[in-house]
Scaffold this motif. Structure first.
Motif, PDB file in Angstrom:
ATOM      1  N   MET A   1      99.604  59.384  20.398  1.00  0.00           N
ATOM      2  CA  MET A   1      98.583  59.285  21.433  1.00  0.00           C
ATOM      3  C   MET A   1      98.451  60.617  22.158  1.00  0.00           C
ATOM      4  SD  MET A   1      97.382  56.206  21.224  1.00  0.00           S
ATOM      5  CE  MET A   1      96.609  55.898  22.801  1.00  0.00           C
ATOM      6  N   GLU A   2      97.203  60.988  22.509  1.00  0.00           N
ATOM      7  CA  GLU A   2      96.954  62.273  23.158  1.00  0.00           C
ATOM      8  C   GLU A   2      97.657  62.372  24.505  1.00  0.00           C
ATOM      9  OE1 GLU A   2      95.155  65.007  22.063  1.00  0.00           O
ATOM     10  OE2 GLU A   2      95.177  63.972  20.145  1.00  0.00           O
ATOM     11  N   GLU A   3      97.745  61.227  25.248  1.00  0.00           N
ATOM     12  CA  GLU A   3      98.347  61.288  26.583  1.00  0.00           C
ATOM     13  C   GLU A   3      99.843  61.582  26.536  1.00  0.00           C
ATOM     14  OE1 GLU A   3      97.723  56.879  25.451  1.00  0.00           O
ATOM     15  OE2 GLU A   3      96.577  58.745  25.399  1.00  0.00           O
ATOM     16  N   ASN A   4     100.459  61.397  25.370  1.00  0.00           N
ATOM     17  CA  ASN A   4     101.894  61.670  25.230  1.00  0.00           C
ATOM     18  C   ASN A   4     102.179  63.091  24.742  1.00  0.00           C
ATOM     19  OD1 ASN A   4     102.519  59.031  26.017  1.00  0.00           O
ATOM     20  ND2 ASN A   4     102.307  58.271  23.916  1.00  0.00           N
ATOM     21  N   LYS A   5     101.124  63.862  24.504  1.00  0.00           N
ATOM     22  CA  LYS A   5     101.290  65.232  24.024  1.00  0.00           C
ATOM     23  C   LYS A   5     101.346  66.214  25.190  1.00  0.00           C
ATOM     24  CE  LYS A   5      98.975  64.350  19.600  1.00  0.00           C
ATOM     25  NZ  LYS A   5     100.056  64.715  18.695  1.00  0.00           N
ATOM     26  N   THR A   6     101.922  67.366  24.932  1.00  0.00           N
ATOM     27  CA  THR A   6     102.126  68.368  25.980  1.00  0.00           C
ATOM     28  C   THR A   6     101.256  69.588  25.718  1.00  0.00           C
ATOM     29  OG1 THR A   6     104.422  67.667  26.262  1.00  0.00           O
ATOM     30  CG2 THR A   6     103.829  69.844  27.103  1.00  0.00           C
ATOM     31  N   LEU A   7     100.542  70.043  26.750  1.00  0.00           N
ATOM     32  CA  LEU A   7      99.785  71.290  26.662  1.00  0.00           C
ATOM     33  C   LEU A   7     100.755  72.417  26.977  1.00  0.00           C
ATOM     34  CD1 LEU A   7      97.004  72.615  26.276  1.00  0.00           C
ATOM     35  CD2 LEU A   7      96.675  72.442  28.747  1.00  0.00           C
ATOM     36  N   VAL A   8     101.006  73.268  26.004  1.00  0.00           N
ATOM     37  CA  VAL A   8     102.052  74.280  26.155  1.00  0.00           C
ATOM     38  C   VAL A   8     101.446  75.607  26.614  1.00  0.00           C
ATOM     39  CG1 VAL A   8     103.617  73.207  24.514  1.00  0.00           C
ATOM     40  CG2 VAL A   8     101.933  74.812  23.671  1.00  0.00           C
ATOM     41  N   ASN A   9     101.995  76.161  27.682  1.00  0.00           N
ATOM     42  CA  ASN A   9     101.561  77.460  28.203  1.00  0.00           C
ATOM     43  C   ASN A   9     102.690  78.481  28.220  1.00  0.00           C
ATOM     44  OD1 ASN A   9      98.726  77.041  28.881  1.00  0.00           O
ATOM     45  ND2 ASN A   9      99.487  75.563  30.387  1.00  0.00           N
ATOM     46  N   GLU A  10     103.943  77.982  28.271  1.00  0.00           N
ATOM     47  CA  GLU A  10     105.115  78.856  28.253  1.00  0.00           C
ATOM     48  C   GLU A  10     106.108  78.307  27.237  1.00  0.00           C
ATOM     49  OE1 GLU A  10     105.239  81.644  29.893  1.00  0.00           O
ATOM     50  OE2 GLU A  10     103.398  81.328  31.061  1.00  0.00           O
ATOM     51  N   TRP A  11     106.992  79.191  26.771  1.00  0.00           N
ATOM     52  CA  TRP A  11     107.948  78.777  25.752  1.00  0.00           C
ATOM     53  C   TRP A  11     108.852  77.656  26.242  1.00  0.00           C
ATOM     54  CZ3 TRP A  11     108.208  78.520  20.891  1.00  0.00           C
ATOM     55  CH2 TRP A  11     109.420  78.293  20.230  1.00  0.00           C
ATOM     56  N   ASP A  12     109.123  77.608  27.553  1.00  0.00           N
ATOM     57  CA  ASP A  12     109.935  76.510  28.106  1.00  0.00           C
ATOM     58  C   ASP A  12     109.267  75.156  27.886  1.00  0.00           C
ATOM     59  OD1 ASP A  12     111.944  78.176  28.936  1.00  0.00           O
ATOM     60  OD2 ASP A  12     111.214  78.366  31.002  1.00  0.00           O
ATOM     61  N   ASP A  13     107.920  75.143  27.777  1.00  0.00           N
ATOM     62  CA  ASP A  13     107.212  73.887  27.503  1.00  0.00           C
ATOM     63  C   ASP A  13     107.458  73.405  26.082  1.00  0.00           C
ATOM     64  OD1 ASP A  13     106.055  74.115  30.034  1.00  0.00           O
ATOM     65  OD2 ASP A  13     104.303  75.197  29.280  1.00  0.00           O
ATOM     66  N   VAL A  14     107.884  74.325  25.208  1.00  0.00           N
ATOM     67  CA  VAL A  14     108.041  74.009  23.785  1.00  0.00           C
ATOM     68  C   VAL A  14     109.482  73.641  23.443  1.00  0.00           C
ATOM     69  CG1 VAL A  14     107.755  74.916  21.439  1.00  0.00           C
ATOM     70  CG2 VAL A  14     106.151  75.601  23.249  1.00  0.00           C
ATOM     71  N   LYS A  15     110.442  74.301  24.077  1.00  0.00           N
ATOM     72  CA  LYS A  15     111.850  74.208  23.667  1.00  0.00           C
ATOM     73  C   LYS A  15     112.381  72.785  23.629  1.00  0.00           C
ATOM     74  CE  LYS A  15     113.569  77.134  26.617  1.00  0.00           C
ATOM     75  NZ  LYS A  15     114.544  78.008  27.321  1.00  0.00           N
ATOM     76  N   ASP A  16     111.930  71.931  24.535  1.00  0.00           N
ATOM     77  CA  ASP A  16     112.482  70.573  24.615  1.00  0.00           C
ATOM     78  C   ASP A  16     111.724  69.573  23.749  1.00  0.00           C
ATOM     79  OD1 ASP A  16     114.398  71.455  26.417  1.00  0.00           O
ATOM     80  OD2 ASP A  16     113.116  71.069  28.153  1.00  0.00           O
TER      81      ASP A  16
END
Length: 506
Positions: A1-16
Protein backbone atom coordinates in the motif's frame (compact mmCIF):
# COMPACT_ATOMS: atom_id res chain seq x y z
CA UNK A 1 0.00 0.00 0.00
CA UNK A 2 1.23 3.51 -0.86
CA UNK A 3 0.47 4.83 2.65
CA UNK A 4 2.95 2.34 4.11
CA UNK A 5 5.80 3.51 1.86
CA UNK A 6 8.42 6.07 2.82
CA UNK A 7 9.43 9.13 0.80
CA UNK A 8 13.20 9.15 1.17
CA UNK A 9 15.12 12.44 1.26
CA UNK A 10 18.16 11.45 3.36
CA UNK A 11 20.12 8.24 3.70
CA UNK A 12 18.84 7.87 7.29
CA UNK A 13 15.36 7.45 5.76
CA UNK A 14 16.66 4.42 3.85
CA UNK A 15 18.88 2.60 6.37
CA UNK A 16 16.04 1.19 8.48
CA UNK A 17 13.98 -0.08 5.54
CA UNK A 18 13.88 -3.75 4.62
CA UNK A 19 14.02 -3.25 0.86
CA UNK A 20 13.27 -0.82 -1.98
CA UNK A 21 9.67 -2.08 -1.88
CA UNK A 22 9.21 0.29 1.10
CA UNK A 23 10.30 3.38 -0.87
CA UNK A 24 7.61 5.75 -2.15
CA UNK A 25 8.16 6.80 -5.76
CA UNK A 26 7.19 10.49 -6.27
CA UNK A 27 4.02 11.14 -8.28
CA UNK A 28 5.59 14.04 -10.21
CA UNK A 29 7.81 12.50 -12.92
CA UNK A 30 10.22 15.43 -12.66
CA UNK A 31 10.91 14.43 -9.06
CA UNK A 32 11.97 11.00 -10.32
CA UNK A 33 14.91 12.45 -12.24
CA UNK A 34 18.20 12.16 -10.33
CA UNK A 35 20.51 15.15 -10.09
CA UNK A 36 20.06 17.62 -12.94
CA UNK A 37 18.66 20.28 -10.58
CA UNK A 38 19.10 23.07 -13.13
CA UNK A 39 17.52 21.02 -15.93
CA UNK A 40 14.57 20.06 -13.70
CA UNK A 41 14.00 23.69 -12.65
CA UNK A 42 13.97 24.79 -16.29
CA UNK A 43 11.76 21.84 -17.26
CA UNK A 44 9.14 22.94 -14.73
CA UNK A 45 9.29 26.44 -16.18
CA UNK A 46 8.98 25.01 -19.70
CA UNK A 47 5.82 23.08 -18.76
CA UNK A 48 4.12 26.18 -17.32
CA UNK A 49 5.41 28.82 -19.73
CA UNK A 50 5.61 26.58 -22.84
CA UNK A 51 9.34 27.11 -23.41
CA UNK A 52 11.64 25.04 -25.61
CA UNK A 53 14.66 23.15 -24.29
CA UNK A 54 17.95 21.95 -25.74
CA UNK A 55 19.56 19.34 -23.48
CA UNK A 56 23.24 18.72 -24.17
CA UNK A 57 25.16 15.82 -22.68
CA UNK A 58 26.13 12.15 -22.99
CA UNK A 59 23.61 9.31 -23.41
CA UNK A 60 21.92 7.82 -20.35
CA UNK A 61 21.81 11.01 -18.24
CA UNK A 62 18.02 11.38 -18.18
CA UNK A 63 17.36 13.66 -21.16
CA UNK A 64 14.41 11.66 -22.52
CA UNK A 65 13.02 11.23 -19.00
CA UNK A 66 13.03 15.02 -18.53
CA UNK A 67 11.20 15.46 -21.85
CA UNK A 68 8.58 12.86 -20.90
CA UNK A 69 8.15 14.48 -17.49
CA UNK A 70 7.47 17.89 -19.08
CA UNK A 71 4.65 16.39 -21.16
CA UNK A 72 3.10 14.83 -18.05
CA UNK A 73 3.01 18.25 -16.38
CA UNK A 74 1.08 19.87 -19.25
CA UNK A 75 -2.68 20.52 -19.15
CA UNK A 76 -4.92 18.25 -21.23
CA UNK A 77 -5.21 19.10 -24.91
CA UNK A 78 -8.31 21.10 -25.80
CA UNK A 79 -8.30 20.85 -29.62
CA UNK A 80 -9.09 17.98 -31.97
CA UNK A 81 -7.92 18.28 -35.59
CA UNK A 82 -9.91 16.83 -38.49
CA UNK A 83 -9.88 16.96 -42.28
CA UNK A 84 -13.21 17.20 -44.09
CA UNK A 85 -14.15 16.31 -47.66
CA UNK A 86 -14.29 19.30 -49.97
CA UNK A 87 -16.95 18.46 -52.62
CA UNK A 88 -15.89 21.32 -54.91
CA UNK A 89 -12.16 20.48 -54.79
CA UNK A 90 -11.54 17.05 -53.19
CA UNK A 91 -7.76 17.49 -53.38
CA UNK A 92 -7.96 20.49 -51.06
CA UNK A 93 -9.75 19.04 -48.01
CA UNK A 94 -11.13 21.44 -45.44
CA UNK A 95 -9.60 21.66 -41.97
CA UNK A 96 -11.90 21.45 -38.95
CA UNK A 97 -10.63 22.24 -35.43
CA UNK A 98 -12.98 21.26 -32.61
CA UNK A 99 -12.66 22.43 -29.02
CA UNK A 100 -13.21 20.08 -26.09
CA UNK A 101 -16.82 21.21 -25.56
CA UNK A 102 -17.75 20.35 -29.13
CA UNK A 103 -15.96 17.00 -28.98
CA UNK A 104 -17.76 16.13 -25.74
CA UNK A 105 -21.09 17.15 -27.28
CA UNK A 106 -20.42 14.97 -30.30
CA UNK A 107 -19.41 12.03 -28.09
CA UNK A 108 -22.72 12.42 -26.28
CA UNK A 109 -24.55 12.38 -29.61
CA UNK A 110 -22.74 9.22 -30.63
CA UNK A 111 -23.68 7.56 -27.35
CA UNK A 112 -27.32 8.56 -27.83
CA UNK A 113 -27.29 7.34 -31.45
CA UNK A 114 -26.24 3.86 -30.38
CA UNK A 115 -29.69 3.19 -28.92
CA UNK A 116 -30.36 0.48 -26.39
CA UNK A 117 -28.97 -3.05 -26.52
CA UNK A 118 -31.45 -5.76 -25.55
CA UNK A 119 -31.14 -9.47 -24.91
CA UNK A 120 -33.37 -11.18 -27.53
CA UNK A 121 -35.82 -12.50 -24.87
CA UNK A 122 -36.39 -8.90 -23.73
CA UNK A 123 -37.37 -7.69 -27.20
CA UNK A 124 -40.90 -8.18 -28.61
CA UNK A 125 -41.33 -11.80 -29.70
CA UNK A 126 -42.38 -10.96 -33.24
CA UNK A 127 -39.26 -8.78 -33.59
CA UNK A 128 -36.93 -11.52 -32.26
CA UNK A 129 -38.54 -13.98 -34.67
CA UNK A 130 -38.27 -11.71 -37.73
CA UNK A 131 -34.62 -10.90 -36.91
CA UNK A 132 -33.79 -14.62 -36.73
CA UNK A 133 -33.22 -15.04 -32.99
CA UNK A 134 -36.44 -16.86 -32.03
CA UNK A 135 -37.54 -20.24 -33.37
CA UNK A 136 -41.20 -20.03 -34.44
CA UNK A 137 -41.65 -23.76 -33.79
CA UNK A 138 -40.38 -24.35 -30.24
CA UNK A 139 -39.76 -20.82 -28.94
CA UNK A 140 -36.02 -21.29 -28.28
CA UNK A 141 -33.63 -18.35 -28.74
CA UNK A 142 -30.35 -18.79 -30.63
CA UNK A 143 -27.93 -16.88 -32.86
CA UNK A 144 -29.38 -15.57 -36.15
CA UNK A 145 -26.53 -17.37 -37.93
CA UNK A 146 -28.10 -20.70 -36.87
CA UNK A 147 -30.17 -21.80 -39.88
CA UNK A 148 -32.05 -24.45 -37.93
CA UNK A 149 -33.07 -24.39 -34.31
CA UNK A 150 -30.47 -26.18 -32.08
CA UNK A 151 -33.32 -27.61 -29.97
CA UNK A 152 -35.98 -28.86 -32.40
CA UNK A 153 -33.88 -29.07 -35.56
CA UNK A 154 -36.47 -27.28 -37.68
CA UNK A 155 -35.96 -24.15 -39.77
CA UNK A 156 -36.28 -21.18 -37.43
CA UNK A 157 -38.02 -19.03 -40.00
CA UNK A 158 -39.30 -19.48 -43.52
CA UNK A 159 -36.93 -17.85 -45.93
CA UNK A 160 -38.15 -15.22 -48.29
CA UNK A 161 -38.30 -16.76 -51.74
CA UNK A 162 -39.28 -20.16 -50.35
CA UNK A 163 -42.00 -20.45 -53.02
CA UNK A 164 -39.68 -19.28 -55.79
CA UNK A 165 -37.21 -21.34 -57.85
CA UNK A 166 -34.52 -20.20 -55.44
CA UNK A 167 -36.32 -21.76 -52.46
CA UNK A 168 -35.20 -25.25 -53.52
CA UNK A 169 -31.61 -24.09 -53.82
CA UNK A 170 -31.66 -22.59 -50.30
CA UNK A 171 -33.22 -25.82 -48.98
CA UNK A 172 -30.53 -27.96 -50.59
CA UNK A 173 -27.77 -25.79 -49.16
CA UNK A 174 -29.29 -25.86 -45.67
CA UNK A 175 -29.82 -29.62 -45.71
CA UNK A 176 -26.14 -29.98 -46.63
CA UNK A 177 -25.19 -27.78 -43.65
CA UNK A 178 -24.13 -24.88 -45.84
CA UNK A 179 -25.29 -21.47 -44.66
CA UNK A 180 -26.94 -19.19 -47.19
CA UNK A 181 -26.55 -16.28 -44.76
CA UNK A 182 -28.21 -15.34 -41.46
CA UNK A 183 -31.90 -16.12 -41.21
CA UNK A 184 -34.44 -13.35 -40.79
CA UNK A 185 -34.04 -9.68 -41.51
CA UNK A 186 -31.20 -7.33 -40.56
CA UNK A 187 -33.60 -4.59 -39.52
CA UNK A 188 -37.25 -4.41 -38.49
CA UNK A 189 -39.35 -1.21 -38.34
CA UNK A 190 -42.19 -1.02 -35.80
CA UNK A 191 -44.30 1.67 -34.15
CA UNK A 192 -45.45 2.29 -30.60
CA UNK A 193 -47.88 4.64 -28.88
CA UNK A 194 -46.33 7.04 -26.38
CA UNK A 195 -47.91 8.21 -23.11
CA UNK A 196 -49.19 11.40 -24.76
CA UNK A 197 -50.99 9.37 -27.43
CA UNK A 198 -48.57 10.10 -30.26
CA UNK A 199 -47.10 7.38 -32.45
CA UNK A 200 -43.34 6.81 -32.60
CA UNK A 201 -41.23 4.78 -35.02
CA UNK A 202 -38.94 2.24 -33.36
CA UNK A 203 -36.28 0.35 -35.27
CA UNK A 204 -34.77 -2.96 -34.15
CA UNK A 205 -31.45 -4.17 -35.62
CA UNK A 206 -29.25 -7.21 -35.23
CA UNK A 207 -26.16 -6.49 -33.11
CA UNK A 208 -24.33 -9.80 -32.71
CA UNK A 209 -26.00 -11.77 -29.94
CA UNK A 210 -27.96 -8.65 -28.93
CA UNK A 211 -30.77 -6.62 -30.50
CA UNK A 212 -30.34 -2.87 -30.86
CA UNK A 213 -33.44 -0.76 -30.28
CA UNK A 214 -33.45 2.74 -31.80
CA UNK A 215 -36.22 5.16 -30.87
CA UNK A 216 -36.98 8.38 -32.78
CA UNK A 217 -34.43 10.39 -30.81
CA UNK A 218 -31.66 7.86 -31.48
CA UNK A 219 -32.54 7.73 -35.19
CA UNK A 220 -32.39 11.52 -35.43
CA UNK A 221 -28.95 11.53 -33.77
CA UNK A 222 -27.75 8.84 -36.16
CA UNK A 223 -28.97 10.75 -39.21
CA UNK A 224 -27.31 13.92 -37.90
CA UNK A 225 -23.98 12.07 -37.47
CA UNK A 226 -24.23 10.48 -40.92
CA UNK A 227 -24.29 13.97 -42.42
CA UNK A 228 -20.95 14.64 -40.68
CA UNK A 229 -19.39 11.37 -41.79
CA UNK A 230 -17.20 12.91 -44.51
CA UNK A 231 -14.45 13.74 -42.03
CA UNK A 232 -11.32 12.06 -40.69
CA UNK A 233 -9.75 12.72 -37.30
CA UNK A 234 -6.05 13.49 -37.67
CA UNK A 235 -5.20 14.31 -34.07
CA UNK A 236 -7.56 13.13 -31.32
CA UNK A 237 -8.26 15.31 -28.33
CA UNK A 238 -7.55 12.36 -26.01
CA UNK A 239 -3.92 11.73 -26.95
CA UNK A 240 -0.44 11.20 -25.55
CA UNK A 241 1.14 14.67 -25.15
CA UNK A 242 4.62 13.17 -25.66
CA UNK A 243 5.66 12.51 -29.27
CA UNK A 244 9.12 11.13 -30.02
CA UNK A 245 10.54 12.07 -33.41
CA UNK A 246 14.07 10.76 -32.94
CA UNK A 247 15.44 9.64 -36.30
CA UNK A 248 12.13 10.39 -38.03
CA UNK A 249 11.94 10.34 -41.82
CA UNK A 250 10.47 13.28 -43.73
CA UNK A 251 7.03 11.67 -43.95
CA UNK A 252 7.03 10.62 -40.28
CA UNK A 253 7.98 14.12 -39.21
CA UNK A 254 5.87 16.23 -41.57
CA UNK A 255 2.97 13.98 -42.61
CA UNK A 256 1.98 12.59 -45.99
CA UNK A 257 -0.93 11.68 -48.27
CA UNK A 258 -1.13 8.01 -49.22
CA UNK A 259 -1.10 6.97 -52.85
CA UNK A 260 -4.35 5.81 -54.44
CA UNK A 261 -3.99 3.88 -57.73
CA UNK A 262 -7.48 5.04 -58.71
CA UNK A 263 -6.65 8.70 -58.07
CA UNK A 264 -9.52 9.17 -55.63
CA UNK A 265 -12.17 8.15 -58.19
CA UNK A 266 -15.71 8.53 -56.82
CA UNK A 267 -16.62 4.89 -57.36
CA UNK A 268 -13.32 3.03 -57.09
CA UNK A 269 -10.81 5.17 -55.22
CA UNK A 270 -10.31 6.36 -51.65
CA UNK A 271 -11.27 10.02 -51.09
CA UNK A 272 -8.33 12.39 -50.69
CA UNK A 273 -9.24 13.41 -47.13
CA UNK A 274 -9.17 9.75 -46.02
CA UNK A 275 -5.57 9.41 -47.22
CA UNK A 276 -4.14 12.32 -45.22
CA UNK A 277 -1.64 11.24 -42.52
CA UNK A 278 -0.42 13.64 -39.80
CA UNK A 279 3.27 14.03 -39.00
CA UNK A 280 4.94 14.01 -35.60
CA UNK A 281 4.88 17.82 -35.53
CA UNK A 282 1.06 17.73 -35.83
CA UNK A 283 0.58 14.90 -33.33
CA UNK A 284 2.64 16.92 -30.83
CA UNK A 285 0.22 19.87 -31.05
CA UNK A 286 -0.30 21.23 -27.51
CA UNK A 287 2.26 18.71 -26.26
CA UNK A 288 5.99 17.94 -26.41
CA UNK A 289 7.95 17.03 -29.53
CA UNK A 290 11.08 15.22 -28.36
CA UNK A 291 13.99 14.76 -30.78
CA UNK A 292 17.06 13.01 -29.42
CA UNK A 293 20.24 13.34 -31.50
CA UNK A 294 18.55 16.22 -33.32
CA UNK A 295 21.62 16.90 -35.44
CA UNK A 296 20.99 13.56 -37.20
CA UNK A 297 17.83 15.01 -38.77
CA UNK A 298 20.08 17.09 -41.00
CA UNK A 299 18.15 19.37 -43.35
CA UNK A 300 14.81 18.36 -41.78
CA UNK A 301 15.68 20.71 -38.92
CA UNK A 302 14.61 23.65 -41.08
CA UNK A 303 11.06 22.27 -41.27
CA UNK A 304 10.93 22.05 -37.48
CA UNK A 305 12.08 25.67 -37.38
CA UNK A 306 9.28 26.73 -39.77
CA UNK A 307 6.68 24.82 -37.74
CA UNK A 308 7.91 26.47 -34.51
CA UNK A 309 7.73 29.92 -36.10
CA UNK A 310 4.30 29.58 -37.74
CA UNK A 311 2.74 27.07 -35.28
CA UNK A 312 1.12 25.47 -38.33
CA UNK A 313 2.43 23.37 -41.20
CA UNK A 314 0.68 22.00 -44.32
CA UNK A 315 0.29 18.28 -45.02
CA UNK A 316 0.88 17.21 -48.60
CA UNK A 317 1.94 14.12 -50.50
CA UNK A 318 5.73 13.89 -50.45
CA UNK A 319 6.26 11.41 -53.27
CA UNK A 320 6.03 13.26 -56.62
CA UNK A 321 5.21 9.94 -58.34
CA UNK A 322 2.18 9.38 -56.07
CA UNK A 323 -1.38 10.58 -56.59
CA UNK A 324 -1.11 11.98 -53.05
CA UNK A 325 1.30 14.66 -54.31
CA UNK A 326 -1.65 16.66 -55.68
CA UNK A 327 -3.41 16.72 -52.28
CA UNK A 328 -2.71 19.46 -49.73
CA UNK A 329 -4.20 20.49 -46.40
CA UNK A 330 -3.21 24.01 -45.44
CA UNK A 331 -2.51 25.47 -41.99
CA UNK A 332 -2.60 22.29 -39.91
CA UNK A 333 -1.87 23.35 -36.27
CA UNK A 334 1.42 22.25 -34.69
CA UNK A 335 1.95 24.38 -31.57
CA UNK A 336 4.37 22.18 -29.62
CA UNK A 337 7.15 22.48 -27.06
CA UNK A 338 10.39 21.31 -28.64
CA UNK A 339 12.70 19.35 -26.35
CA UNK A 340 15.82 18.52 -28.34
CA UNK A 341 18.88 16.63 -27.16
CA UNK A 342 22.37 16.02 -28.50
CA UNK A 343 25.89 15.12 -27.47
CA UNK A 344 28.55 17.82 -27.02
CA UNK A 345 30.35 16.95 -30.24
CA UNK A 346 27.12 17.33 -32.28
CA UNK A 347 26.31 20.87 -31.17
CA UNK A 348 27.90 22.38 -34.26
CA UNK A 349 25.59 20.32 -36.50
CA UNK A 350 22.41 21.91 -35.17
CA UNK A 351 21.15 24.66 -37.48
CA UNK A 352 21.99 28.08 -36.11
CA UNK A 353 18.49 29.51 -36.78
CA UNK A 354 16.96 26.59 -34.88
CA UNK A 355 19.24 27.16 -31.89
CA UNK A 356 18.41 30.85 -32.06
CA UNK A 357 14.69 30.00 -31.97
CA UNK A 358 15.22 27.74 -28.93
CA UNK A 359 17.23 30.40 -27.08
CA UNK A 360 14.73 33.09 -28.06
CA UNK A 361 11.89 31.15 -26.48
CA UNK A 362 13.53 28.68 -24.14
CA UNK A 363 16.75 27.44 -22.64
CA UNK A 364 19.89 25.46 -23.42
CA UNK A 365 21.11 23.17 -20.64
CA UNK A 366 24.36 21.28 -20.21
CA UNK A 367 23.26 18.24 -18.22
CA UNK A 368 25.39 16.96 -15.35
CA UNK A 369 27.27 13.65 -15.53
CA UNK A 370 27.64 13.30 -11.75
CA UNK A 371 26.27 14.66 -8.48
CA UNK A 372 27.90 15.06 -5.03
CA UNK A 373 28.11 11.95 -2.89
CA UNK A 374 26.04 13.07 0.10
CA UNK A 375 23.20 11.78 2.26
CA UNK A 376 20.45 13.31 0.10
CA UNK A 377 21.82 11.97 -3.18
CA UNK A 378 22.40 8.49 -1.72
CA UNK A 379 18.71 8.47 -0.79
CA UNK A 380 17.89 9.48 -4.36
CA UNK A 381 20.00 6.56 -5.59
CA UNK A 382 17.83 4.25 -3.48
CA UNK A 383 14.74 5.85 -5.05
CA UNK A 384 16.28 5.30 -8.49
CA UNK A 385 16.80 1.59 -7.76
CA UNK A 386 13.15 1.29 -6.70
CA UNK A 387 12.02 3.12 -9.87
CA UNK A 388 14.04 0.89 -12.16
CA UNK A 389 12.69 -2.27 -10.51
CA UNK A 390 9.07 -1.09 -10.77
CA UNK A 391 9.60 0.00 -14.38
CA UNK A 392 11.10 -3.37 -15.30
CA UNK A 393 8.29 -5.35 -13.71
CA UNK A 394 10.11 -8.72 -13.93
CA UNK A 395 12.62 -8.56 -11.06
CA UNK A 396 12.24 -8.46 -7.26
CA UNK A 397 13.00 -5.45 -5.10
CA UNK A 398 16.50 -4.91 -3.75
CA UNK A 399 17.75 -5.17 -0.19
CA UNK A 400 19.31 -2.04 1.31
CA UNK A 401 22.70 -3.79 1.23
CA UNK A 402 22.23 -4.23 -2.53
CA UNK A 403 21.42 -0.52 -2.83
CA UNK A 404 24.68 0.28 -1.01
CA UNK A 405 26.51 -1.87 -3.55
CA UNK A 406 24.86 0.08 -6.41
CA UNK A 407 25.91 3.34 -4.72
CA UNK A 408 29.47 2.02 -4.47
CA UNK A 409 29.45 1.23 -8.19
CA UNK A 410 27.99 4.67 -8.96
CA UNK A 411 30.83 6.30 -7.03
CA UNK A 412 33.40 4.16 -8.84
CA UNK A 413 32.01 5.10 -12.26
CA UNK A 414 31.96 8.79 -11.38
CA UNK A 415 35.63 8.59 -10.38
CA UNK A 416 36.45 6.93 -13.70
CA UNK A 417 34.69 9.89 -15.32
CA UNK A 418 36.98 12.31 -13.50
CA UNK A 419 34.37 13.23 -10.86
CA UNK A 420 35.77 12.70 -7.35
CA UNK A 421 33.52 12.22 -4.30
CA UNK A 422 30.56 11.98 -6.65
CA UNK A 423 27.88 9.60 -7.89
CA UNK A 424 27.50 9.02 -11.61
CA UNK A 425 24.42 10.25 -13.44
CA UNK A 426 25.00 7.95 -16.41
CA UNK A 427 22.04 6.03 -15.10
CA UNK A 428 21.04 4.00 -18.14
CA UNK A 429 24.10 1.77 -17.74
CA UNK A 430 23.52 1.58 -13.99
CA UNK A 431 19.94 0.51 -14.69
CA UNK A 432 21.39 -2.36 -16.72
CA UNK A 433 23.40 -3.43 -13.67
CA UNK A 434 20.24 -3.45 -11.53
CA UNK A 435 18.42 -5.59 -14.09
CA UNK A 436 21.33 -8.02 -14.38
CA UNK A 437 21.34 -8.43 -10.60
CA UNK A 438 17.56 -8.82 -10.68
CA UNK A 439 17.84 -11.60 -13.26
CA UNK A 440 20.21 -13.43 -10.93
CA UNK A 441 17.71 -13.02 -8.09
CA UNK A 442 14.94 -14.48 -10.27
CA UNK A 443 17.02 -17.47 -11.34
CA UNK A 444 18.19 -18.09 -7.76
CA UNK A 445 14.68 -17.52 -6.37
CA UNK A 446 15.73 -15.04 -3.66
CA UNK A 447 13.14 -12.73 -2.12
CA UNK A 448 15.22 -9.60 -2.76
CA UNK A 449 18.23 -8.66 -4.88
CA UNK A 450 21.28 -9.14 -2.64
CA UNK A 451 24.60 -7.29 -2.49
CA UNK A 452 26.37 -10.44 -3.67
CA UNK A 453 24.14 -10.60 -6.73
CA UNK A 454 24.96 -6.97 -7.56
CA UNK A 455 28.68 -7.76 -7.27
CA UNK A 456 28.37 -10.77 -9.58
CA UNK A 457 26.19 -8.78 -12.00
CA UNK A 458 29.01 -6.24 -12.43
CA UNK A 459 30.97 -8.83 -14.39
CA UNK A 460 28.02 -9.54 -16.66
CA UNK A 461 27.34 -5.85 -17.32
CA UNK A 462 30.95 -5.01 -18.19
CA UNK A 463 31.28 -3.34 -21.64
CA UNK A 464 32.76 -5.66 -24.26
CA UNK A 465 35.80 -3.38 -24.70
CA UNK A 466 36.70 -3.96 -21.04
CA UNK A 467 36.13 -7.68 -21.49
CA UNK A 468 38.59 -7.65 -24.43
CA UNK A 469 41.23 -5.85 -22.34
CA UNK A 470 40.76 -8.27 -19.45
CA UNK A 471 41.17 -11.30 -21.71
CA UNK A 472 43.95 -10.16 -24.04
CA UNK A 473 45.69 -7.37 -22.12
CA UNK A 474 44.83 -4.64 -24.62
CA UNK A 475 42.25 -3.85 -27.26
CA UNK A 476 44.92 -4.09 -30.01
CA UNK A 477 46.01 -7.56 -28.89
CA UNK A 478 42.40 -8.67 -28.89
CA UNK A 479 42.01 -7.42 -32.42
CA UNK A 480 45.09 -9.41 -33.52
CA UNK A 481 43.45 -12.66 -32.36
CA UNK A 482 40.14 -12.15 -34.19
CA UNK A 483 41.15 -10.38 -37.40
CA UNK A 484 41.29 -12.38 -40.63
CA UNK A 485 44.24 -12.54 -43.06
CA UNK A 486 42.33 -10.45 -45.60
CA UNK A 487 41.66 -7.80 -42.95
CA UNK A 488 45.31 -7.83 -41.89
CA UNK A 489 46.38 -6.97 -45.44
CA UNK A 490 44.03 -3.97 -45.51
CA UNK A 491 44.83 -2.78 -41.98
CA UNK A 492 47.30 0.09 -41.55
CA UNK A 493 47.96 -1.19 -38.02
CA UNK A 494 49.18 -4.57 -39.29
CA UNK A 495 51.03 -3.03 -42.22
CA UNK A 496 53.03 -0.87 -39.78
CA UNK A 497 53.71 -3.78 -37.41
CA UNK A 498 54.75 -6.08 -40.24
CA UNK A 499 57.22 -3.41 -41.39
CA UNK A 500 58.65 -3.10 -37.90
CA UNK A 501 58.96 -6.88 -37.63
CA UNK A 502 60.78 -7.08 -40.97
CA UNK A 503 63.23 -4.41 -39.83
CA UNK A 504 63.86 -6.20 -36.53
CA UNK A 505 64.59 -9.60 -38.08
CA UNK A 506 66.56 -8.50 -41.16
Amino acid sequence: MEENKTLVNEWDDVKDLESTADILIPSDPLDRVLGQEEAITLAKIAAVQRRNLLLVGPPGTGKSMIARAISMNLPHAHEEIRVVHNPENPERPFLDILDSAKVDSEAKEIKESIGKLLDPPNAPKNVSERLGYLCKNCGMYSEPTDITCPQCGKAKIERAGGNTPFGDIFGMLESAGISAGPVGKERVNTTRILADGTEETVVFERAGDKIRMLDTKALQKRNSLNKKSNAKTLVKIDRDPFVMATGASETELLGDVRHDPYGGHDKLGTPAYQRVIPGAIHEAHEGVLFVDEISHLGSLQRFILTAMQDKKFPITGRNPQSSGASVKVENVPCDFILVAACNLQDLENILSPLRSRIIGNGYEVLVDVAMPDNSHNRAKYAQFVAQEIVMDGHIPHASIEAVEEVISEGKKRAKADGQLNSLTLRLRELGGLIRAAGDLAVMEKTEFITADQVQRAKKRSTPVEDQIKARYGSYQKGMSHDISDAQKQKSEYYLQNDTVSDQMFN
